[in-house]
Design a protein around this motif. Structure first.
Motif, PDB file in Angstrom:
ATOM      1  N   CYS A 116       0.809  -1.223   0.000  1.00 36.46           N
ATOM      2  CA  CYS A 116       0.000   0.000   0.000  1.00 36.46           C
ATOM      3  C   CYS A 116       0.839   1.268   0.000  1.00 36.46           C
ATOM      4  O   CYS A 116       0.291   2.388  -0.043  1.00 36.46           O
ATOM      5  N   ALA A 117       2.154   1.128   0.061  1.00 39.95           N
ATOM      6  CA  ALA A 117       3.033   2.303   0.112  1.00 39.95           C
ATOM      7  C   ALA A 117       3.885   2.423  -1.138  1.00 39.95           C
ATOM      8  O   ALA A 117       4.907   3.108  -1.123  1.00 39.95           O
ATOM      9  N   THR A 118       3.484   1.790  -2.228  1.00 38.55           N
ATOM     10  CA  THR A 118       4.293   1.852  -3.441  1.00 38.55           C
ATOM     11  C   THR A 118       4.172   3.227  -4.090  1.00 38.55           C
ATOM     12  O   THR A 118       3.121   3.879  -4.028  1.00 38.55           O
ATOM     13  N   TYR A 119       5.261   3.629  -4.719  1.00 38.03           N
ATOM     14  CA  TYR A 119       5.273   4.903  -5.427  1.00 38.03           C
ATOM     15  C   TYR A 119       5.260   4.707  -6.942  1.00 38.03           C
ATOM     16  O   TYR A 119       5.421   5.668  -7.692  1.00 38.03           O
ATOM     17  N   GLU A 120       5.067   3.490  -7.386  1.00 40.04           N
ATOM     18  CA  GLU A 120       5.036   3.226  -8.820  1.00 40.04           C
ATOM     19  C   GLU A 120       3.743   3.757  -9.416  1.00 40.04           C
ATOM     20  O   GLU A 120       2.657   3.585  -8.833  1.00 40.04           O
ATOM     21  N   PRO A 121       3.829   4.402 -10.581  1.00 35.66           N
ATOM     22  CA  PRO A 121       2.605   4.930 -11.200  1.00 35.66           C
ATOM     23  C   PRO A 121       1.726   3.791 -11.725  1.00 35.66           C
ATOM     24  O   PRO A 121       2.196   2.679 -11.985  1.00 35.66           O
ATOM     25  N   ASN A 122       0.438   4.082 -11.870  1.00 35.98           N
ATOM     26  CA  ASN A 122      -0.542   3.140 -12.419  1.00 35.98           C
ATOM     27  C   ASN A 122      -0.681   1.886 -11.565  1.00 35.98           C
ATOM     28  O   ASN A 122      -1.045   0.821 -12.084  1.00 35.98           O
ATOM     29  N   ARG A 123      -0.363   1.980 -10.275  1.00 33.18           N
ATOM     30  CA  ARG A 123      -0.538   0.840  -9.383  1.00 33.18           C
ATOM     31  C   ARG A 123      -1.306   1.254  -8.139  1.00 33.18           C
ATOM     32  O   ARG A 123      -1.048   2.318  -7.568  1.00 33.18           O
ATOM     33  N   ASP A 124      -2.240   0.406  -7.734  1.00 37.20           N
ATOM     34  CA  ASP A 124      -2.988   0.593  -6.502  1.00 37.20           C
ATOM     35  C   ASP A 124      -3.406  -0.786  -6.035  1.00 37.20           C
ATOM     36  O   ASP A 124      -3.336  -1.759  -6.785  1.00 37.20           O
ATOM     37  N   PRO A 125      -3.842  -0.944  -4.777  1.00 39.43           N
ATOM     38  CA  PRO A 125      -4.183  -2.280  -4.263  1.00 39.43           C
ATOM     39  C   PRO A 125      -5.218  -3.024  -5.100  1.00 39.43           C
ATOM     40  O   PRO A 125      -5.102  -4.238  -5.303  1.00 39.43           O
ATOM     41  N   ILE A 126      -6.242  -2.335  -5.598  1.00 28.88           N
ATOM     42  CA  ILE A 126      -7.289  -3.010  -6.376  1.00 28.88           C
ATOM     43  C   ILE A 126      -6.722  -3.567  -7.674  1.00 28.88           C
ATOM     44  O   ILE A 126      -6.961  -4.733  -8.043  1.00 28.88           O
ATOM     45  N   SER A 127      -5.946  -2.754  -8.395  1.00 32.63           N
ATOM     46  CA  SER A 127      -5.372  -3.228  -9.664  1.00 32.63           C
ATOM     47  C   SER A 127      -4.352  -4.341  -9.433  1.00 32.63           C
ATOM     48  O   SER A 127      -4.238  -5.264 -10.249  1.00 32.63           O
ATOM     49  N   ASP A 128      -3.613  -4.280  -8.314  1.00 32.24           N
ATOM     50  CA  ASP A 128      -2.656  -5.352  -8.014  1.00 32.24           C
ATOM     51  C   ASP A 128      -3.380  -6.679  -7.799  1.00 32.24           C
ATOM     52  O   ASP A 128      -2.975  -7.721  -8.318  1.00 32.24           O
TER      53      ASP A 128
END
Length: 488
Positions: A247-259
């Motif tokens: 939940c602390a990633t800084y990568e663009p186009n990524r969020d928990p739901i999409s992961d």
């Protein structure tokens, strides 16, 4: 040097060849006709795979892929059988799956001591003492030993774990398994830190279960991208799959739901070799790194959406150990319920059964490469050809008798084979000379012993007649007359 983890290996196994039988005649002073006393050849050794709890990788097979068992010894005179070849046992880790080169599963080796015969040793040939009969009292030949089985096999290790941790690279899977168990995987702040699966043992009350941490998945892992495809096999046995989400990633186009959606898509595309469907396994979502304020806020935001899908969601931090106790006991409950739903294990029973009798059937079909030729296929005809010494006429006659009794000649005649037609059995091609009644052509001397076919020896009746002629002073008959009397 760092140790290497190898979970796939191609091995070449060769069982031992059977020893040849012995053709021998007993010789003793004042006993010129002692009879046959050739012993049988020894059986070749098997190549056997055995599950060893002390082995955790297929590394040995990576460096030594060739394995051969011992050959059987040849039989000897005085009815001495040859020694059997020494079998070779190869230790493999628990959870090893044996496949053919085409991907067919031959064995799933689970449990200490489980065995699988990877290559069967060849049978030893019979000596002439075992071939003697009322019709063939002194065989002048013996059977050859059969070659041992040789083939290439693929070994794949599928870890025996109850819980499988899945997630993107650097999602915190290795950190989670390190705080829940005594496992000490490599942990770093760059992608693909985990290059090999890590196993840990976790205790939750009265339930003890194993947890597997596999390398990170990326989109396209089921098609071979990244490292995921090579290690997805390690979660095939898991009772529950845990999605570890950063939940602390800084990568663009990524969020928990999409992961989570990406991980579910990769699991749906992967086809387990052991059967089953990974999409049907219980799921748990772990929202990691909530010790970071922004990550905690994001976890609170996405949690209702994930729970609406029927997923159990846990917010944890491997740094502050928040939520780890609740997660551990929840996984223990799921594993316990899964184990209770499985059929009770049946103890291994030792059953004594007779050896399987070879299939007596055979087929005869036209040879596509030889005009007017035929191919005979069958377990017994092909084995008999391998056992025959074609440098011995009597052995060839014995083979012909066996084929005739099996019905091969009748079937060849029924399909239109003519004397001189090329017939192939196994690796041997010969011209067919039938001896079946009613079929043109007779193979002389079939199965006969040339030493017993010598009729120059004078019989007792002939000696009595010769003494009578000498006593009465009659002229001795010439050779032609004797032959006529014998014929009558």
């Amino acid at each position: 040097m760092a140790s290497r983890f190898v979970d796939r290996a191609v091995i070449h196994v060769a069982a031992g060849n059977g020893g040849n039988g012995c053709a021998s005649v007993h010789r003793e002073k004042f006993k010129p006709l002692g009879g046959p006393d050739g012993g049988n050849g020894g059986n070749g050794g098997d190549v056997v795979l055995v599950v060893d709890p002390g082995v955790h990788t297929l590394l040995d097979f990576h460096f030594r892929p060739h394995a051969s068992a011992g050959n059987g010894k040849q039989g000897q005179g005085s009815n001495r059988s040859g020694a059997a070849g020494e079998s070779l046992q190869l230790s493999v880790p628990d959870g090893t799956v044996v496949l053919t080169e085409d991907g067919e599963v031959l064995a799933d080796l689970v449990g200490a001591g489980t065995k699988f015969v990877a290559a069967k040793g060849g049978r030893g040939g019979l000596g002439n003492a075992a071939l003697a009969s009322r019709a063939r009292k002194a065989p002048g030949f013996a059977l050859l030993g059969e070659p041992g089985e040789a083939r290439d096999l693929v070994l794949e290790l599928r870890s025996v774990a109850d819980v499988g941790l899945l997630g993107f690279p650097s999602a915190g899977k290795s950190s989670l398994i390190s705080v829940l168990s005594a496992a000490r995987p490599k942990i770093a702040d760059y992608p693909f830190t985990t290059l090999v699966p890590n196993l840990g043992v976790v205790t939750a009350g009265d339930t003890v279960f194993t947890m597997a941490d596999v390398p990170g998945l990326i989109p396209g892992a089921s098609e071979g991208k990244g490292l995921g495809l090579d290690f997805l096999r390690h979660i095939e046995r898991c009772a529950v799959l845990v999605h570890v989400v950063d939940c602390a990633t800084y990568e663009p186009n990524r969020d928990p739901i999409s992961d989570v959606d990406t991980l579910e898509a990769e699991l749906a595309r992967y086809t387990p070799a052991l059967g089953g469907d990974l999409a049907q396994r219980p799921r748990v979502v772990v929202l990691n790194k909530v010790d970071v304020p922004e990550a905690a806020e994001l976890a609170e935001l996405v949690r209702p959406d994930l729970e609406a899908r029927g997923l159990r969601v846990f917010e944890i931090s491997t740094v502050t150990r928040k939520g780890l106790r609740e997660l551990t006991f929840a996984l223990g409950e799921i594993v316990a319920a899964y184990r209770a739903a499985q059929p009770p294990p049946t103890p291994t029973k030792v059953v004594l059964t007779p050896k399987a009798v070879d299939d007596g059937g055979f087929t005869v079909e036209p040879d596509p490469d030889e005009p007017g030729g035929f191919i005979v296929r069958g377990t017994r005809p092909e084995r008999w050809v391998r056992q025959t010494n074609f440098g011995n006429d009597e052995a060839i006659g014995y083979l012909a008798d066996r084929l005739n009794r099996l019905g091969v000649e009748d079937e060849l005649a029924r399909q239109g084979a003519e004397p001189g037609s090329p017939v192939t059995i196994g690796d041997v091609t010969f011209d067919w000379e039938p001896s079946t009644p009613g079929v043109a052509g007779v193979l002389a001397g079939r199965g006969s012993d040339p030493r017993l076919a010598d009729r120059s020896r004078i019989t007792a009746a002939q000696r009595k007649e010769a003494r009578r002629i000498r006593r009465e002073g009659l002229p001795e008959p010439d050779a032609d007359t004797e032959e006529d009397v014998d014929d009558e």
